[in-house]
Design a protein around this motif. Structure first.
Motif, short mmCIF file in Angstrom:
data_model
loop_
_atom_site.label_atom_id
_atom_site.label_comp_id
_atom_site.label_asym_id
_atom_site.label_seq_id
_atom_site.Cartn_x
_atom_site.Cartn_y
_atom_site.Cartn_z
N UNK A 24 86.61 129.27 53.74
CA UNK A 24 85.97 127.95 53.66
C UNK A 24 86.71 126.90 54.49
N UNK A 25 88.00 126.72 54.21
CA UNK A 25 88.73 125.62 54.85
C UNK A 25 88.87 125.84 56.35
N UNK A 26 89.34 127.03 56.75
CA UNK A 26 89.55 127.27 58.18
C UNK A 26 88.26 127.18 58.99
N UNK A 33 79.87 129.70 55.75
CA UNK A 33 79.84 129.19 54.38
C UNK A 33 78.87 129.98 53.51
N UNK A 34 77.78 130.47 54.10
CA UNK A 34 76.86 131.32 53.35
C UNK A 34 77.53 132.63 52.96
N UNK A 35 78.34 133.18 53.87
CA UNK A 35 79.08 134.39 53.57
C UNK A 35 80.07 134.15 52.44
N UNK A 36 80.72 132.99 52.46
CA UNK A 36 81.70 132.66 51.41
C UNK A 36 81.04 132.63 50.04
N UNK A 37 79.78 132.17 49.99
CA UNK A 37 79.06 132.12 48.72
C UNK A 37 78.82 133.54 48.18
#
Length: 200
Positions: free
Chosen positions: A59-61, A41-45
């Motif tokens: 995020x979802x997976x 999730x930090x990477x997604x940000x």
């Protein structure tokens, strides 16, 4: 008719499936995310997560994989598969969680996750409601009777749950948020624990 074309009114007129708002879950025990999920999730940000595909992958997976690990790999995840029940209920599903029976094909759908198009969570609710009815009919054709089926509409940031029980779609009054992922994981675990108790 594709799942994405249904409205809640269509479900009531064609199948007698009514809908109502409800509080679906009582007290939720938060579940702290693993380091793996935190890192994902930090990477997604850090990345430009703008498209539905990016939200799905980044995020979802990871959240669904975390849930799978937390539940002892009780279920498997189908992404982008079709669930064609009949000419009235058919189409592609963003995510189907199904009891893991080591089958290549979908078996015992228990949870549907719909990624809300254009970040419209209400549109996702309509599609998810239709998919839950499709899942119930799919299961019944295989002699699997489940009293409740759960689903969720999500923008990746906001998550709203549904439950099909009898002939009513219950839409949760409460939304859950990515920023409170501990509570979101807790809600998902309540759902999985229910299926563990009724689907051996």
């Amino acid at each position: 008719m594709a799942y994405s074309d249904f409205s809640l009114e269509d479900l009531e007129i064609k199948f007698g499936i009514k809908n109502q708002l409800a509080s679906l879950f009582g007290e939720v025990v938060p579940i702290p995310p693993s380091e793996t999920l935190k890192n994902a999730l930090e990477l997604a940000v850090e990345l430009p997560v703008r498209s539905e595909k990016a939200k799905s992958e980044l995020i979802i997976l990871p959240i669904l994989l975390e849930l799978r690990n937390n539940s002892g790999k009780y279920f498997t995840i189908y992404s982008g598969d079709n669930l064609n029940v009949d000419e009235q209920l058919k189409g592609e599903c963003d995510f189907i969680l199904a009891k893991d029976v080591n089958s290549f094909t979908i078996n015992y759908p228990i949870i549907h996750i719909v990624e809300a198009k254009k970040s419209d969570i209400d549109e996702g609710i309509k599609q998810c409601a239709a998919q839950l009815l499709g899942a119930r009919i799919f299961n019944e054709k295989r002699n699997v009777q489940l009293e409740k089926l759960y689903g969720c509409s999500t923008t990746a940031d906001d998550w709203q749950f549904l439950k099909l029980e009898n002939n009513i779609i219950y839409v949760d009054k409460k939304k859950y948020y990515l920023g409170e992922v501990e509570e979101l994981l807790g809600v998902f675990q309540i759902v999985i624990d229910y299926y563990k108790s009724v689907l051996i």
